[in-house]
Design a protein around this motif. Structure first.
Motif, short mmCIF file in Angstrom:
data_model
loop_
_atom_site.label_atom_id
_atom_site.label_comp_id
_atom_site.label_asym_id
_atom_site.label_seq_id
_atom_site.Cartn_x
_atom_site.Cartn_y
_atom_site.Cartn_z
N ASN A 18 -4.75 -8.74 2.83
CA ASN A 18 -4.44 -7.31 2.84
C ASN A 18 -3.57 -6.90 1.66
O ASN A 18 -3.63 -5.75 1.19
CB ASN A 18 -3.76 -6.93 4.15
N SER A 19 -2.76 -7.84 1.17
CA SER A 19 -1.89 -7.54 0.03
C SER A 19 -2.70 -7.25 -1.22
O SER A 19 -2.25 -6.52 -2.11
CB SER A 19 -0.93 -8.71 -0.22
N ILE A 20 -3.90 -7.80 -1.31
CA ILE A 20 -4.80 -7.47 -2.42
C ILE A 20 -5.65 -6.24 -2.09
O ILE A 20 -5.75 -5.31 -2.89
CB ILE A 20 -5.71 -8.67 -2.76
N VAL A 21 -6.24 -6.23 -0.93
CA VAL A 21 -7.15 -5.13 -0.57
C VAL A 21 -6.43 -3.78 -0.61
O VAL A 21 -6.99 -2.78 -1.10
CB VAL A 21 -7.75 -5.38 0.83
N ASP A 22 -5.18 -3.73 -0.16
CA ASP A 22 -4.45 -2.47 -0.09
C ASP A 22 -4.03 -1.94 -1.46
O ASP A 22 -3.64 -0.77 -1.58
CB ASP A 22 -3.22 -2.62 0.81
N VAL A 23 -4.11 -2.77 -2.50
CA VAL A 23 -3.81 -2.30 -3.85
C VAL A 23 -4.74 -1.15 -4.24
O VAL A 23 -4.37 -0.25 -4.97
CB VAL A 23 -3.93 -3.46 -4.87
N PHE A 24 -5.96 -1.17 -3.70
CA PHE A 24 -6.99 -0.22 -4.11
C PHE A 24 -7.21 0.88 -3.07
O PHE A 24 -8.28 1.50 -3.03
CB PHE A 24 -8.28 -0.98 -4.42
N ASP A 25 -6.23 1.08 -2.24
CA ASP A 25 -6.28 2.17 -1.27
C ASP A 25 -6.53 3.48 -2.01
O ASP A 25 -5.94 3.73 -3.07
CB ASP A 25 -4.94 2.24 -0.51
N TRP A 26 -7.43 4.29 -1.48
CA TRP A 26 -7.92 5.56 -2.04
C TRP A 26 -9.13 5.36 -2.94
O TRP A 26 -9.72 6.33 -3.37
CB TRP A 26 -6.84 6.35 -2.81
#
Length: 300
Positions: A18-26
């Motif tokens: 999630n620490s990687i996936v959430d970098v690209f939120d939006w």
């Protein structure tokens, strides 16, 4: 036939992913196509299309998301997304040896596709031996991941310089493509470009009749691949190595190791003590050989 079962819902794994996936939120969920550009001396008309990774967020958006993740994981805040050594974003995950980072970054790939449709990946490793291990790991976990992501198609392969059409297949495929390549397959060309052009030993940069006079690297770069560096302290530890990574034209770079030399945008850290307390690794004790002093006998 013996099959391995995996505990796929461990908290430390989810935190790292999630620490990687959430970098690209939006980021918009979309499939981006492009017309493959021919770069050979003899230009040919083509209707071939490839799938590429497209990032819609700017560096300010990424920085805002990165800081949120770092605050959540009690890590020092990043001041700028772009480092002087790299002109593209790098993101670091620090995991203790033995906690199976290969599993974590493979699942990260699938989650990035599931949420944002990023589909082209290159895993860069420091040696042929580690390349073989990564490939075997993907083989072992293939059925496991297929059972979790049953609607997602993914293909993984070892880059083989004698098969230039792999690069075209990589670009044209509409499924997840994971290329595994060791750094020496393309670093030596950068270290001495004139020499390697003359000998044509680095085939990834060599024009191929099987590609209508194009080079494999031309297909790869057009996809804007997401580069995953396994053990970056042994992969891009020189300016020329960093330049070689740039020749892949990455969208961004993900870095996984227990012993990072350089920590760009550190997003998650699994400490050795935490790994031991969670029983992810075994305790190691050292028994020294002590000398017993006796002037009349030999000693160790």
């Amino acid at each position: 036939m013996l099959k391995l079962k995996f505990d796929w819902n461990q908290e430390y794994q989810n935190q790292a992913i999630n620490s990687i996936v959430d970098v690209f939120d939006w980021q918009t969920y979309r499939n981006s196509k492009f017309t493959i550009a021919r770069t050979s001396r003899v230009m040919q008309m083509t209707n071939e299309h490839g799938i590429w990774n497209k990032l819609e967020l700017d560096n300010e958006d990424l920085l805002e998301n990165v800081i949120k993740i770092q605050d959540k994981n009690n890590l020092a805040r990043t001041k700028t997304i772009i480092d002087d050594n790299y002109k593209i974003p790098n993101f670091t995950i620090e995991m203790e040896t033995g906690t199976w980072k290969t599993y974590v970054y493979t699942k990260t790939v699938l989650e990035l596709y599931k949420k944002y449709w990023f589909s082209k990946y290159i895993i860069v490793v420091p040696s042929v031996a580690i390349r073989e291990w990564v490939f075997k790991s993907l083989e072992i976990t293939g059925d496991h991941f297929s059972s979790i992501y049953d609607w997602i198609k993914f293909n993984f392969f070892k880059y083989n310089s004698s098969k230039p059409t792999q690069a075209r297949d990589f670009a044209e495929s509409d499924s997840i493509e994971i290329m595994i390549i060791n750094i020496d397959a393309f670093r030596k060309w950068v270290e001495d470009e004139a020499k390697w052009k003359e000998t044509k030993s680095n085939l990834i940069f060599r024009e191929s009749d099987k590609l209508q006079g194009n080079r494999p690297i031309d297909f790869i770069t057009q996809t804007n691949p997401i580069v995953i560096i396994d053990e970056p302290q042994s992969v891009d530890n020189t300016p020329k190595s960093k330049e070689a990574i740039h020749t892949l034209n990455p969208l961004f770079i993900l870095r996984y190791s227990a012993t990072h030399k350089e920590k760009y945008n550190l997003l998650y850290r699994l400490w050795p003590v935490e790994a031991y307390e969670e029983k992810l690794v075994k305790k190691i004790e050292v028994l020294p050989v002590l000398a017993e002093w006796d002037n009349n006998t030999p000693y160790i």
